[in-house]
Structure formats: structure tokens, C-alpha cells
Design a protein around this motif. Structure first.
Motif, mmCIF file in Angstrom:
data_model
loop_
_atom_site.group_PDB
_atom_site.id
_atom_site.type_symbol
_atom_site.label_atom_id
_atom_site.label_comp_id
_atom_site.label_asym_id
_atom_site.label_seq_id
_atom_site.Cartn_x
_atom_site.Cartn_y
_atom_site.Cartn_z
ATOM 1 N N THR A 101 11.190 9.333 0.191
ATOM 2 C CA THR A 101 10.117 8.227 0.373
ATOM 3 C C THR A 101 10.656 6.932 -0.496
ATOM 4 O O THR A 101 10.342 5.776 -0.147
ATOM 5 C CB THR A 101 8.811 8.674 -0.006
ATOM 6 N N LEU A 102 10.651 7.212 -1.752
ATOM 7 C CA LEU A 102 11.149 6.302 -2.672
ATOM 8 C C LEU A 102 12.245 5.398 -2.355
ATOM 9 O O LEU A 102 12.444 4.389 -2.510
ATOM 10 C CB LEU A 102 11.202 6.605 -4.315
ATOM 11 N N ASP A 103 13.529 6.045 -1.818
ATOM 12 C CA ASP A 103 14.527 5.420 -1.320
ATOM 13 C C ASP A 103 14.152 4.416 -0.234
ATOM 14 O O ASP A 103 14.781 3.375 -0.055
ATOM 15 C CB ASP A 103 15.720 6.419 -0.907
ATOM 16 N N ALA A 104 13.496 4.973 0.800
ATOM 17 C CA ALA A 104 13.095 4.255 1.686
ATOM 18 C C ALA A 104 12.765 2.781 1.576
ATOM 19 O O ALA A 104 12.669 1.844 1.951
ATOM 20 C CB ALA A 104 12.144 5.079 2.726
ATOM 21 N N LEU A 105 11.492 3.184 0.628
ATOM 22 C CA LEU A 105 10.596 1.978 0.083
ATOM 23 C C LEU A 105 11.502 0.854 -0.543
ATOM 24 O O LEU A 105 11.444 -0.027 -0.517
ATOM 25 C CB LEU A 105 9.714 2.464 -0.919
ATOM 26 N N ALA A 123 2.694 5.917 -2.991
ATOM 27 C CA ALA A 123 3.800 6.763 -3.562
ATOM 28 C C ALA A 123 3.410 6.830 -5.372
ATOM 29 O O ALA A 123 3.507 7.989 -5.936
ATOM 30 C CB ALA A 123 5.013 5.880 -3.329
ATOM 31 N N LYS A 124 2.816 5.918 -5.830
ATOM 32 C CA LYS A 124 2.470 5.842 -7.003
ATOM 33 C C LYS A 124 1.832 6.817 -7.356
ATOM 34 O O LYS A 124 1.552 7.890 -8.142
ATOM 35 C CB LYS A 124 2.254 4.425 -7.716
ATOM 36 N N GLU A 125 0.214 6.714 -6.425
ATOM 37 C CA GLU A 125 -0.730 7.733 -6.756
ATOM 38 C C GLU A 125 -0.162 9.393 -6.641
ATOM 39 O O GLU A 125 -0.651 10.096 -7.157
ATOM 40 C CB GLU A 125 -1.797 7.506 -5.438
ATOM 41 N N ASP A 126 0.816 9.379 -5.654
ATOM 42 C CA ASP A 126 1.252 10.659 -5.382
ATOM 43 C C ASP A 126 2.037 11.368 -6.465
ATOM 44 O O ASP A 126 1.933 12.530 -7.035
ATOM 45 C CB ASP A 126 2.236 10.965 -4.149
ATOM 46 N N LEU A 127 2.764 10.347 -7.193
ATOM 47 C CA LEU A 127 3.629 10.804 -8.221
ATOM 48 C C LEU A 127 2.491 11.123 -9.708
ATOM 49 O O LEU A 127 2.737 11.872 -10.230
ATOM 50 C CB LEU A 127 4.472 9.456 -8.783
ATOM 51 N N ILE A 128 1.605 10.170 -9.358
ATOM 52 C CA ILE A 128 0.407 10.402 -10.595
ATOM 53 C C ILE A 128 -0.105 11.935 -10.469
ATOM 54 O O ILE A 128 -0.303 12.371 -11.462
ATOM 55 C CB ILE A 128 -0.567 9.374 -10.888
ATOM 56 N N THR A 129 -0.472 12.245 -9.327
ATOM 57 C CA THR A 129 -1.306 13.381 -8.936
ATOM 58 C C THR A 129 -0.184 14.492 -9.368
ATOM 59 O O THR A 129 -0.708 15.580 -9.866
ATOM 60 C CB THR A 129 -1.588 13.455 -7.519
ATOM 61 N N PRO A 184 0.674 -1.209 0.112
ATOM 62 C CA PRO A 184 0.011 0.076 -0.044
ATOM 63 C C PRO A 184 0.849 1.330 0.031
ATOM 64 O O PRO A 184 0.498 2.313 -0.625
ATOM 65 C CB PRO A 184 -0.963 -0.210 1.445
ATOM 66 N N LYS A 185 1.975 1.134 0.815
ATOM 67 C CA LYS A 185 2.691 2.436 0.621
ATOM 68 C C LYS A 185 3.321 2.699 -0.634
ATOM 69 O O LYS A 185 3.430 3.933 -1.272
ATOM 70 C CB LYS A 185 4.201 2.268 1.431
ATOM 71 N N MET A 186 3.534 1.643 -1.551
ATOM 72 C CA MET A 186 4.142 1.861 -2.975
ATOM 73 C C MET A 186 3.249 2.323 -3.553
ATOM 74 O O MET A 186 3.293 3.318 -4.435
ATOM 75 C CB MET A 186 4.443 0.451 -3.332
#
Lengths: 601, 174
Positions: free
Chosen positions: A242-246, A206-212, A201-203
């Protein structure tokens, strides 16, 4: 010179002392050996006849032995059972040094009529009563031991169960390790699943955030709002953390998944090797269990069937011993084996050359006997009484001539150890009885009828028949013998040069051998099939559950969404978005510059 | 043991017949190497104890020393015994001997015993010569050097040794 002579004299004394020591030890050893022979004969007679025995002083040399009197007290101490007078035996020294007791010649003067002196009667009666009580006690103990032993041997299945649980308890540590390993795998798999379910879900977020962000950047571009795009670019950079942590989290989970998968494979392989090992070794142990007849066969075989059966047993025993060595190697110490090897070590090699004379354990080559009973006086010759007729390749001959008043009896017996089945108890053997007698052959009772007619001129017509045989005891081996419904034992008499010869033949040994082989094969088959059943039961109870746990966890791990793929997609999204935003910004900046220049001109 | 060594040193240093010392040592060495469970070994022991003129200190020390070291003659003896016993030409003789009580008690049918018996005289001669040379060289060239050497002086000063040497010398004087 004087001094030299003195020293010589000193040394001479030393030698004399040494010589005296040797001679004294020799005399002492001679007396000791004579005492040992005397006490040995006395103890053997007392234990055989369960009655007090008298043995006079023994004189011996390596080549002869003389004993003045040997007597065994009879029932109620009224009479001696027998008195052996002036026994003298010539012994072969050549045989003796090779551990063969060979009597070249012997004189037996046996008196069965002598009465116990009045003065000794009371003392002997007390000893007899004491010996009888001791015998009963020993028999009671033996009976108890026999029962325990029979109980132990009664059920092969029980023995297999015992062996199996003994073996499995040794192997228990291994199955416990596998169980712990499976449980560990299951726990870790759940942990990985939970981590994975939190990460995904975290990923997705993050994907949704990038798309927004992408949508906002495109909107700003359309509005030609470079300032807004610059702000959004900053937001993209903030997203990088965030992406690096993921990424880190995802790599850890991927690593864990790979480790658990490997562990599942190795545990499966370990369990399968462990099961195979138990199955193979356990079969060997069960085969070894055919040794349950080990203790009983030699004595019974001796009684019933002679050497051929012993040979068969010898082969079985060597197989049994080999299997026992394998068993020992499975978990016991190998010290005993090493010790045996140590003992065998000897300098050089002994070569064996052909012997001109056979060397059985015991051989009475020839002798003369005189036996006085209340009824008759027998006189005659003995020849080749031996522990092995096969070895000396000659029949045992007992040729006795009995005489009383008007009639004569000749007992001329020729036999060898192949058709003679045990010690005939002298107590139950009466040559002049017309009734059926019972001859005790070890633990078997054989009813036979001995018929003879004495012709007025002294000739004897003799006929012997065996009617039936009964066996005492229970247990597998007794059962084996009682299975023999019939056998022949033919004793026939024939006249040769005025003397009667009794020949005895039987097929009992062949029948026992055949039955024994059949019984052993069946027992072995039964044992192996039961062992397999035991193994299957154990397998069903212990192993599929392990495989099940491992299989389920393997499926669960394989079914997890792949965070690595998602991470790759996110990285691409991030990098595309950044490139796109920078491109838009550059374009807007370029456009603004162009607009400015246009305004200038 | 120490007493024996001291006595041996006395013998080797004294003027005892060199030949007697050498052959006693040679016999001691060979008897230590010869397998003992047979009648010829016992016979040899009786000869050594009662018949031969021996130097017992030399014999005993050699017997103990060669008894402690591994059986160096056994491999050769085993090979010789093997060749002799397996030779078809001698088969009748060995069979005859094997059937007689005396032959059986000698244990000749063992490769090492027969080999050692065959080797006995040559080995005795070689050892005798070697020990003869050893005693001779020792007396002529080494005795004084040993007596003057530091280790020897230290050795003889050990209280137990010095006491024993004094005792031995007293006995010798008497």
C-alpha cells in the motif's frame, strides 16, 4: 581567290541590307517621334482647355522643334481661343540628354482674334459638347472620390481603430494560444487538486493503520506473545505494498505540481512579452499614420507655399516611409524591398562633376512674343520661364508692350517661384478692365484690385492690392489653410527707365509652414494618446483575466497539502515500526531461550 | 547556336588567317565585357560591322561566350576608373568632359566604363596573343587528335550536326 571574292561579295550584300534596315528604322523612328510630339501636344492642350485643338505637322531634330500652327477652339466654336503660328524653338541638346528640357530661344506668334471657319464650326460644337459632358462626368467621379478620401481622413481616431484591429487580428493567434494555455493550466490544476485530495485521506488511513499496528505490537510484547508479533509483522509487510502504491501516486502528483508551476511562470512571461511587443510596435504604426496627409500635401503645397514647404513635406515623407518599412517588417512581405535593391544594381559607380549650366526640368531661356487680342497687340520679350528659379538663380521676366490707338500699356513682370503661387488663369485676366477680377490660383480664389491710370501722354500709374483669399474644400488640410486669418501679398509697381516693374512678395508660405508643423505635431500627439487609450482598453479587456486565472491556480497549487512530506513521515513510521516489532520479537525469542536454558539446568 | 559552333569549328580548322581569327575573338570578348549603354560601344560595333576586316563567326561566338561568363574585368576596371576619376589633377579635364554632350554620352564618369576604356588596348593585346597561341597550338597539335578522338566522332555523328556539316561543306564546295 575567286571563291574568296565571292564570299566577300556575299558579306558586302549583308552589310548593305543591314545598313538599309538601320536607315529605314531611323526614318520610321523619326516619324514616330514627330507623331508622338504632335499627339502629345494635342492631348495636353485638349485636356488643359477642354476644347478641341489643332496641331500641324512637327519637324524636329535633337536641337530644334518647329510647328506650323497650334490652335485651340474657343467657347461655342465661334473663335479660336488662341492660334500659335510658326512656332520654332531651339532646344539645348546638352540639357536634353540630362532630362532637362531647355529652350534656348523661341518665337511665339499668338493670335487671339482668329475666327473658326464656318465649315468646321458644327463639328467643333459637337466635339465641345461631348468634351463638356465627359468633363462633368470626370468631375462627378472626382468629387465622389474626394468625398470618400475626406471621409477616410476625417477622423484620425477611426483610422487608429482600424489600424489597431488590423494589427490585433494579426496577433490574435498568439493571445488565443495564451488563453488556451491558461485554460489548460486551470483544468490541470483542478485535476491535481482532486488527485491530491484523494491521496491525502489514503495516506492518513495508512498512517492510522500503522499506528494501530504499533499499539497491537506493543500490547503483544507486554503479553510476551511472540506469535502475535510475528503475525503483526506479516501485516506490516502487507502494508508495504500500500505504501509503495501511495509513493508512486504521490511522486506523480509532485511532478505534476512542479510542471504546472513552471508552465504558469512561462505563460506569465509570454503574456508580458507579448503585451510589450504590441505596445511598442503599435506606437510605431500610429506614428506612421501621420502619412494621412501624404496624398494631399504635394499638390496643395505647390499651390500655396512653394518649395520650402515641399522640403518640410519631403522630410516627413521620408520619416513616413521609414516607419512603413518597419510596419511591413511586422507582417508583410519584403519582396518589394528586394526588388528595389535589384533595380539599383549597376556596374561601377557614377561620379558627379560640377555642371556649368543649371539643369532645371524646364527652362525657356529667352524668347520673343507677339500676342494679338481684340483690344491690343502686345509685343515683347520673355526670359527665364522655368520650373525652378532657384536652380537657375534668376528671375523670370515677362516684358510686354501693348499698344492701341492713343494709349500704350507696358506689362513688365519679374518674379520667381518663391512668391508666385500658381497658374494664373488667362481667361480671367484682363489688363484693360477696371473692375475687381478673380484670379484662380489652383483651388484658392484670391480677390484683388488692380488700379491703373493712363495719363494722356501714355504713362501708367499701377497699384495692386490683395483684399481677401478664400479656399474651397474641407478636411484637415483645408482647415489648416483656412486657419490663416491674414497674410500679406504685396504687389507694387515701380518705374525704371520708363518701364513699370511689378514686384510681388508674400508671407503665405511661412504661415502655411508654421501651421502645418503645428497641426502635424498636434495630430501626432492626439494620435499617440488615443492609441495608448485604445491599447489600455484592449489590455483591460484581455490581459488581467489571464493573469487572474494564472494567479488563482498558482495559489491553489501552492496551497495543496504536500504529499511528499506525508510520504516521508509514513516511510519513517513504517520502518520504525518494523524495527520495533523485530526488536520485540528478538527480545521475546531471546527471553524464551533463556527461560528454556534455565529450565534445563 | 549549334550552327555558329559548327561554323566556328570550320573556321578554326580551316586555313583562315590566324591573326584575323584571333583578333576577332579578342574584340568579341572585350565588347562582351564592355558596358554597352554608351556611344563608344555603338561606335565600336559600327567599326566591327562595316570597317574592320573581321571573322564574324569567331567574333560572334566569342561575344556570346564572354557575355555569358561573369564580368571578370570589372573589378580591375572599377579600381582603375576610381583612381582616375578621383585624381584631383584630372578634375578640370573631367569637369570639361562632363559638361560636353559627347563626354556625357560616353558615360566616362562611371568607374567601370572609364576603367574598361583604359584597359581596352592592353587587354586587347593580351587576349589577342592568347587567342593567337590557342589557334596555333590547336591547328598544329590538337586538330588531328580532336578529329580522331571518340567524343568528336560521336559528336559529328549526331544527325543534326552531321546534316549541318554536310550543308556547310556543300556551301564551301560551291
Amino acid at each position: 581567290m575567286k571563291e574568296k571574292n565571292k564570299r566577300k561579295a556575299d558579306l558586302g550584300w549583308l552589310k548593305i541590307v543591314f545598313l538599309i534596315v538601320i536607315v529605314t528604322s531611323g526614318i520610321f523612328a523619326y516619324g514616330k517621334v514627330a507623331g508622338l510630339i504632335r499627339s502629345g501636344i494635342k492631348a495636353a492642350l485638349e485636356s488643359s482647355f477642354n476644347a478641341p485643338a489643332e496641331v500641324s505637322a512637327v519637324k524636329w531634330t535633337p536641337m530644334s522643334i518647329s510647328i506650323g500652327r497650334i490652335a485651340v477652339v474657343g467657347e461655342n466654336a465661334e473663335k479660336y481661343l488662341f492660334v500659335l503660328k510658326k512656332l520654332r524653338a531651339e532646344i539645348s541638346f546638352n540639357h536634353l540628354i540630362r532630362k532637362s528640357l531647355t529652350v534656348k530661344d523661341i518665337n511665339l506668334d499668338l493670335d487671339m482674334t482668329e475666327k473658326v471657319p464656318e465649315a468646321s464650326k458644327q463639328a467643333y460644337r459637337e466635339i465641345l459638347a461631348k468634351m463638356q459632358a465627359e468633363k462633368e462626368e470626370i468631375e462627378r467621379k472626382k468629387e465622389g472620390e474626394k468625398q470618400i478620401s475626406e471621409q477616410k481622413q476625417a477622423d484620425v481616431k477611426e483610422e487608429i481603430k482600424r489600424l489597431f484591429s488590423e494589427y490585433i487580428s494579426k496577433k490574435q493567434a498568439e493571445i488565443d494560444d495564451f488563453r488556451k494555455s491558461s485554460e489548460g493550466i486551470a483544468a490541470r490544476s483542478v485535476e491535481i487538486k482532486n488527485e491530491s485530495e484523494t491521496l491525502i485521506p489514503k495516506m492518513d488511513k495508512a498512517k492510522e493503520d500503522l499506528i494501530t499496528l504499533e499499539q497491537n505490537i506493543e500490547k503483544a510484547y507486554k503479553e510476551k506473545d511472540a506469535k502475535k508479533i510475528t503475525e503483526k509483522l506479516k501485516e506490516i509487510d502487507a502494508q508495504k505494498k500500500t505504501l509503495d502504491a501511495l509513493k508512486k501516486e504521490s511522486e506523480t502528483i509532485v511532478k505534476k505540481i512542479s510542471e504546472v508551476k513552471k508552465e504558469i511562470v512561462s505563460t506569465k512571461e509570454g503574456i508580458s512579452a507579448y503585451v510589450k511587443n504590441i505596445k511598442d510596435n503599435y506606437k510605431e504604426i500610429i506614428l506612421a499614420d501621420i502619412g494621412f496627409l501624404k496624398d494631399q500635401i504635394p499638390s496643395l503645397a505647390n499651390i500655396y507655399a512653394g518649395k520650402d514647404l515641399l522640403y518640410q513635406y519631403g522630410k516627413l515623407k521620408s520619416l513616413y516611409e521609414k516607419v512603413m518599412i518597419i510596419k511591413a517588417k511586422l507582417g508583410k512581405d519584403e519582396e518589394d524591398e528586394k526588388e528595389v535593391k535589384k533595380k539599383k544594381k549597376k556596374a561601377g559607380r557614377d561620379l558627379v562633376f560640377p555642371l556649368r549650366s543649371p539643369m532645371p526640368k524646364f527652362w525657356l531661356m529667352k524668347g520673343r512674343a507677339e500676342i494679338r487680342t481684340e483690344e491690343l497687340v502686345f509685343r515683347g520679350d520673355l526670359k527665364n520661364i522655368t520650373s525652378s528659379n532657384k536652380e537657375i538663380n534668376a528671375l523670370t521676366e515677362i516684358l510686354l508692350h501693348g499698344q492701341k490707338n492713343t494709349y500704350e500699356v507696358d506689362v513688365n513682370t519679374y518674379f520667381n517661384d518663391e512668391n508666385f503661387y500658381g497658374d494664373i488663369s488667362a481667361k480671367n485676366f484682363t489688363i484693360n478692365g477696371m473692375d475687381l477680377s478673380v484670379v484662380i490660383l489652383g483651388k484658392a480664389s484670391v480677390n484683388y484690385k488692380l488700379e491703373y491710370k493712363i495719363a494722356p501722354e501714355g504713362a501708367i500709374d499701377l497699384k495692386a492690392d490683395i483684399f481677401s483669399a478664400e479656399y474651397e474644400g474641407t478636411g484637415p488640410l483645408f482647415q489648416l489653410i483656412s486657419n490663416i486669418k491674414e497674410f500679406y501679398l504685396n504687389a507694387s509697381g515701380e518705374e525704371k527707365e520708363g518701364k513699370w516693374i511689378i514686384n510681388a512678395k508674400s508671407d503665405l508660405d511661412a504661415k502655411v509652414r508654421e501651421n502645418l508643423a503645428k497641426e502635424l505635431a498636434e495630430k501626432k500627439k492626439e494620435a499617440v494618446s488615443y492609441a495608448e487609450k485604445m491599447f489600455d482598453e484592449w489590455y483591460e479587456k484581455n490581459i488581467p483575466a489571464q493573469y487572474d486565472i494564472l494567479g488563482k491556480n498558482s495559489d491553489m497549487i501552492s496551497g495543496l497539502a504536500d504529499p511528499a512530506e506525508r510520504k516521508k513521515a509514513l516511510d519513517k513510521l513504517y520502518s520504525d515500526l518494523k524495527t520495533k516489532a523485530n526488536g520485540y520479537l528478538d527480545e521475546l525469542k531471546k527471553g524464551a531461550i533463556n527461560e528454556g536454558i534455565k529450565k534445563l539446568f | 547556336m549549334l550552327k555558329l559552333i559548327v561554323k566556328f569549328l570550320k573556321v578554326i580548322n580551316s586555313n583562315a588567317a590566324i591573326g584575323t581569327v584571333a583578333y576577332s575573338m579578342a574584340l568579341g570578348a572585350l565588347m562582351a565585357q564592355y558596358p554597352s549603354a554608351n556611344i563608344q560601344w555603338i561606335g565600336l560595333l559600327v567599326l566591327v560591322l562595316f570597317i574592320f576586316k573581321m571573322n564574324f563567326q569567331a567574333f560572334l561566338l566569342s561575344f556570346i561566350v564572354f557575355g555569358l561568363i561573369p564580368a571578370f574585368l570589372h573589378p580591375a576596371a572599377n579600381a582603375i576608373g576610381n583612381v582616375l576619376l578621383a585624381n584631383p589633377a584630372y578634375k578640370d579635364m573631367w569637369t570639361e568632359l562632363y559638361n560636353s554632350p559627347f563626354g556625357y554620352l560616353t558615360g566616362f564618369y562611371n568607374t567601370v566604363i572609364l576603367g574598361m576604356t583604359a584597359l581596352f588596348i592592353p587587354a586587347f593585346l593580351i587576349l589577342f596573343i592568347l587567342f593567337l597561341l590557342f589557334v596555333k597550338v590547336y591547328r598544329e597539335k590538337l586538330r588531328d587528335k580532336v578529329a580522331q578522338s571518340k567524343p568528336y566522332k560521336v559528336f559529328v555523328k549526331i544527325p543534326l550536326i552531321s546534316k549541318m556539316l554536310a550543308l556547310a561543306s556543300k556551301l564551301h564546295m560551291d
